[in-house]
Scaffold this motif. Structure first.
Motif, PDB file in Angstrom:
ATOM      1  N   GLU A   1      44.450  82.410  19.407  1.00  0.00           N
ATOM      2  CA  GLU A   1      45.640  82.630  18.601  1.00  0.00           C
ATOM      3  C   GLU A   1      46.651  81.495  18.739  1.00  0.00           C
ATOM      4  N   GLY A   2      46.890  81.036  19.953  1.00  0.00           N
ATOM      5  CA  GLY A   2      47.858  79.963  20.171  1.00  0.00           C
ATOM      6  C   GLY A   2      47.477  78.680  19.466  1.00  0.00           C
TER       7      GLY A   2
ATOM      8  N   ILE B   1      48.410  79.005  15.828  1.00  0.00           N
ATOM      9  CA  ILE B   1      49.864  78.870  15.678  1.00  0.00           C
ATOM     10  C   ILE B   1      50.282  77.410  15.818  1.00  0.00           C
TER      11      ILE B   1
ATOM     12  N   TRP C   1      50.096  89.562  16.657  1.00  0.00           N
ATOM     13  CA  TRP C   1      51.503  89.588  16.277  1.00  0.00           C
ATOM     14  C   TRP C   1      52.161  88.207  16.279  1.00  0.00           C
ATOM     15  N   SER C   2      51.803  87.360  17.227  1.00  0.00           N
ATOM     16  CA  SER C   2      52.397  86.016  17.270  1.00  0.00           C
ATOM     17  C   SER C   2      51.956  85.192  16.066  1.00  0.00           C
TER      18      SER C   2
ATOM     19  N   THR D   1      53.836  86.413  12.992  1.00  0.00           N
ATOM     20  CA  THR D   1      55.195  85.871  12.965  1.00  0.00           C
ATOM     21  C   THR D   1      55.200  84.414  12.502  1.00  0.00           C
ATOM     22  N   ALA D   2      54.262  83.616  13.014  1.00  0.00           N
ATOM     23  CA  ALA D   2      54.195  82.200  12.624  1.00  0.00           C
ATOM     24  C   ALA D   2      53.908  82.050  11.134  1.00  0.00           C
TER      25      ALA D   2
ATOM     26  N   ASP E   1      57.047  82.957   9.233  1.00  0.00           N
ATOM     27  CA  ASP E   1      58.061  81.914   9.411  1.00  0.00           C
ATOM     28  C   ASP E   1      57.848  80.697   8.516  1.00  0.00           C
TER      29      ASP E   1
END
Length: 161
Positions: free
Chosen positions: A54-55, A58, A88-89, A92-93, A96
């Motif tokens: 996930e990171g 993002i 969820w992260s 959000t990204a 955004d």
């Protein structure tokens, strides 16, 4: 020329080999080539990225937003795959970016069992395609591009209709 991001979540690098009865025989590079051909016909560019982390998804998305040479301005096409219920992260990204979003699922994830699978990305989707197989990506690009063209004609780039 609009620039779109196409993000692929966990395990989608295994397409063509992973459960072909459910996900099909096409590999991710085949799907990306098909989307690129569609983009060429629309006068658009698609930037591709896949990760099972996930990171990384993002970080890549943030990097594209900050790229002044090739700004991301058309929209985001995302198959969250294994992050569908808990990313969820990433959600959000994507929000955004302020860009229109198409969520693509190769299979009909709501048919996996007696209880529908929750999809935390459903609420942010301007376009939602599930169960169309590899063709869903092309449909998503065409739908986002059509929305962008309509908005440009109305004089409000990127605004949802």
């Amino acid at each position: 020329m609009p620039v779109y991001a196409m993000l692929q979540g966990p395990n989608l690098n295994r397409l063509g080999r992973r459960d072909p009865a459910r996900y099909g025989h096409r590999t991710l590079p085949h799907i990306q080539r098909d989307v690129d051909e569609c983009a060429d016909g629309l006068g658009a560019t698609v930037l591709h990225f896949q990760s099972s982390h996930e990171g990384d998804l993002i970080d890549w998305l943030h990097g594209r937003q900050d790229d002044e040479a090739l700004p991301l301005d058309g929209g985001v096409i995302l198959n969250p795959a294994g992050l569908t219920r808990a990313g969820w992260s990433l959600r959000t990204a994507v929000v955004d970016t302020g860009l229109p979003v198409a969520i693509v699922h190769l299979s009909e994830l709501h048919s996996y069992g007696p209880e529908p699978e929750p999809d935390i990305f459903l609420g942010i989707a301007n376009v939602y395609i599930a169960g169309a197989g590899w063709r869903g990506y092309r449909l998503a690009l065409e739908a986002l591009h059509g929305r962008s063209e309509d908005a440009r004609r109305r004089g409000s780039p990127g605004s949802p209709s």
